[in-house]
Motif scaffolding. Structure first.
Motif, short mmCIF file in Angstrom:
data_model
loop_
_atom_site.label_atom_id
_atom_site.label_comp_id
_atom_site.label_asym_id
_atom_site.label_seq_id
_atom_site.Cartn_x
_atom_site.Cartn_y
_atom_site.Cartn_z
N GLU A 94 -5.07 11.19 1.88
CA GLU A 94 -4.67 10.26 2.78
C GLU A 94 -5.73 8.87 2.53
OE1 GLU A 94 -4.31 9.40 7.44
OE2 GLU A 94 -5.18 11.30 6.80
N GLU A 95 -6.95 9.18 2.14
CA GLU A 95 -7.80 7.99 2.18
C GLU A 95 -7.36 7.16 0.76
OE1 GLU A 95 -10.53 6.66 3.57
OE2 GLU A 95 -9.52 7.98 5.42
N ARG A 96 -6.95 8.10 -0.18
CA ARG A 96 -6.43 7.53 -1.68
C ARG A 96 -5.53 6.70 -1.29
NH1 ARG A 96 -5.92 11.73 -6.49
NH2 ARG A 96 -7.96 11.73 -6.09
N ILE A 97 -4.45 7.12 -0.67
CA ILE A 97 -3.12 6.10 -0.28
C ILE A 97 -3.38 4.93 0.50
CG2 ILE A 97 -1.60 8.18 -0.83
CD1 ILE A 97 -1.02 8.29 2.09
N LYS A 98 -4.59 5.09 1.06
CA LYS A 98 -4.99 3.93 2.04
C LYS A 98 -5.17 2.76 1.34
CE LYS A 98 -5.68 6.21 6.49
NZ LYS A 98 -7.16 6.59 7.46
N LYS A 99 -5.82 3.09 0.18
CA LYS A 99 -6.50 2.16 -1.00
C LYS A 99 -5.56 1.61 -1.98
CE LYS A 99 -11.09 4.06 -0.05
NZ LYS A 99 -12.37 4.56 -0.79
N ALA A 100 -4.68 2.90 -2.46
CA ALA A 100 -4.00 2.41 -3.64
C ALA A 100 -2.79 1.57 -3.40
CB ALA A 100 -3.34 3.72 -4.35
N LEU A 150 11.42 11.86 7.66
CA LEU A 150 11.51 13.25 7.91
C LEU A 150 11.46 13.90 9.19
CD1 LEU A 150 9.17 13.94 4.63
CD2 LEU A 150 11.66 14.49 5.00
N LYS A 151 12.26 13.76 10.22
CA LYS A 151 12.23 14.35 11.39
C LYS A 151 11.65 15.66 11.63
CE LYS A 151 14.71 10.35 12.26
NZ LYS A 151 13.92 9.11 12.64
N GLY A 152 10.62 15.73 12.77
CA GLY A 152 9.91 16.98 12.92
C GLY A 152 8.82 17.43 11.97
N ILE A 153 8.48 16.58 11.28
CA ILE A 153 7.41 16.79 10.15
C ILE A 153 6.33 15.99 10.58
CG2 ILE A 153 6.54 16.56 8.02
CD1 ILE A 153 8.84 18.66 8.29
N SER A 154 5.13 16.51 10.89
CA SER A 154 3.98 15.63 11.46
C SER A 154 3.35 14.96 10.14
CB SER A 154 2.73 16.87 11.96
OG SER A 154 2.30 17.63 10.94
N TRP A 155 2.50 13.98 10.54
CA TRP A 155 1.69 13.19 9.35
C TRP A 155 0.73 14.22 8.57
CZ3 TRP A 155 1.81 9.06 6.69
CH2 TRP A 155 0.79 8.77 5.91
N ASP A 156 0.09 15.22 9.21
CA ASP A 156 -0.89 16.04 8.89
C ASP A 156 0.10 17.12 7.72
OD1 ASP A 156 -3.04 15.06 10.10
OD2 ASP A 156 -2.94 16.66 11.64
N GLU A 157 1.22 17.63 8.41
CA GLU A 157 1.87 18.47 7.43
C GLU A 157 2.44 17.77 6.04
OE1 GLU A 157 4.10 21.38 10.33
OE2 GLU A 157 5.10 19.38 10.04
N LEU A 158 2.68 16.53 6.13
CA LEU A 158 3.11 15.36 4.87
C LEU A 158 2.01 15.26 4.03
CD1 LEU A 158 5.45 13.91 3.72
CD2 LEU A 158 4.54 11.89 4.97
N MET A 159 0.52 15.16 4.50
CA MET A 159 -0.30 14.97 3.63
C MET A 159 -0.86 16.14 2.94
SD MET A 159 -1.53 11.78 3.61
CE MET A 159 0.34 11.52 3.68
N GLU A 160 -0.69 17.50 3.71
CA GLU A 160 -1.14 18.69 3.16
C GLU A 160 -0.26 18.98 2.02
OE1 GLU A 160 -2.70 22.24 1.92
OE2 GLU A 160 -3.53 20.65 3.69
N ALA A 161 0.92 18.70 2.41
CA ALA A 161 2.18 18.73 1.11
C ALA A 161 1.99 18.02 -0.19
CB ALA A 161 3.69 18.60 1.79
N ALA A 162 1.73 16.90 0.32
CA ALA A 162 1.13 15.89 -0.85
C ALA A 162 0.04 16.27 -1.89
CB ALA A 162 0.90 14.53 -0.23
N ALA A 163 -1.01 16.81 -0.99
CA ALA A 163 -2.22 17.25 -1.63
C ALA A 163 -1.84 18.58 -2.76
CB ALA A 163 -3.14 17.77 -0.65
N ILE A 164 -0.89 19.49 -2.16
CA ILE A 164 -0.46 20.60 -2.90
C ILE A 164 0.23 20.28 -4.27
CG2 ILE A 164 1.10 22.55 -2.99
CD1 ILE A 164 0.46 22.90 0.21
N ILE A 165 1.15 19.36 -4.00
CA ILE A 165 2.01 18.98 -5.08
C ILE A 165 1.16 17.98 -6.05
CG2 ILE A 165 3.55 17.14 -6.07
CD1 ILE A 165 4.81 19.71 -4.57
N LYS A 188 0.87 -1.02 0.07
CA LYS A 188 -0.07 0.01 -0.02
C LYS A 188 0.92 1.09 0.14
CE LYS A 188 -4.02 -2.01 0.13
NZ LYS A 188 -4.96 -1.71 -0.70
N VAL A 189 0.31 2.27 -0.76
CA VAL A 189 1.17 3.73 -0.78
C VAL A 189 1.20 4.08 0.51
CG1 VAL A 189 1.22 5.82 -1.78
CG2 VAL A 189 0.46 3.82 -3.16
N TYR A 190 0.37 3.79 1.51
CA TYR A 190 0.19 4.56 2.74
C TYR A 190 1.67 3.96 3.54
CZ TYR A 190 -2.04 5.78 7.27
OH TYR A 190 -2.40 6.19 8.35
N ARG A 191 1.85 2.89 3.30
CA ARG A 191 3.15 2.56 4.04
C ARG A 191 4.44 2.94 3.59
NH1 ARG A 191 3.56 -4.19 3.73
NH2 ARG A 191 5.69 -3.40 4.72
#
Length: 211
Positions: free
Chosen positions: A169-175, A139-154, A127-130
């Motif tokens: 986040e829901e998409r990568i849980k399935k893909a 990515l030390k010091g980076i929260s999961w929410d920050e990572l998801m937000e950056a992914a959505a922007i890209i 799973k892409v989630y993993r």
């Protein structure tokens, strides 16, 4: 990943004086298309394929030594080589199997093209989630929410699709990894996207720290 983690340790061997009729039966019984030829110390001294055996029997040959490939002709890898080297050699030389040697020239395993396909298939089902979880840990010091937000922007920048962090986040849980590669247009583009996400999330964190 090293070759020794990929290789099959359950293999059969024969000596150079083995009878071709018996070897033919042995290959059929064990469902093997190739067999390494070894000396008394289990060192690789030859290699035969089912085609070699068929041709040898047709030509009236009796012993393995009459049909085997000599060491200089054998494509092989060492147990501590990177696994990718075995994959590249099998692809380049168009062989079905590769013998694996230790530092003394003793055969310790076989890398089979079929096993490579199975391994790659299992990787494609990750799973892409993993993958993002592993990325988040690095990515030390980076929260999961920050990572998801950056992914959505890209994603929005690259595709024009207006997607939220929660939707991403829901998409990568399935893909799966394999599905993501196809969706992004190939392995290189998938990893370029990951790099872009990592760069953005770090840049945003640095910008906030400067305020």
């Amino acid at each position: 990943m090293k070759v020794k983690e990929l290789m099959d340790k359950k293999f059969i061997v024969v000596g150079p004086d083995a009878d071709l009729d018996e070897v033919s039966e042995k290959m059929e019984t064990h469902k093997r298309f190739t067999i390494p030829i070894v000396d008394e110390e289990k060192k690789l001294i030859g290699w035969i394929t089912s085609l070699n055996v068929i041709r040898g029997l047709r030509e009236g040959k009796k012993k393995v030594s009459e049909i085997m490939h000599i060491p200089e002709e054998i494509i092989h890898v060492h147990e501590n080589d990177p696994a990718r080297l075995a994959v590249l050699k099998i692809s380049k030389h168009k062989v079905v199997n590769l013998p694996v040697l230790d530092d003394e020239g003793v055969i310790v395993g076989i890398v089979r093209a079929l096993d490579i396909v199975k391994t790659l298939s299992s990787l494609y089902e990750i799973k892409v989630y993993r993958i993002f979880e592993a990325m988040s840990q690095e990515l030390k010091g980076i929260s999961w929410d920050e990572l998801m937000e950056a992914a959505a922007i890209i994603t929005r920048r690259r595709t024009g699709e207006r997607i939220t962090a929660a939707e991403y986040e829901e998409r990568i849980k399935k893909a799966t990894f394999g599905e993501a590669i196809w969706a992004t247009g190939g392995l290189e583009k998938f990893f370029v996207g990951l790099i872009a996400i990592g760069e953005l999330v770090i840049a945003r964190k640095v910008a906030r720290a400067r305020k």
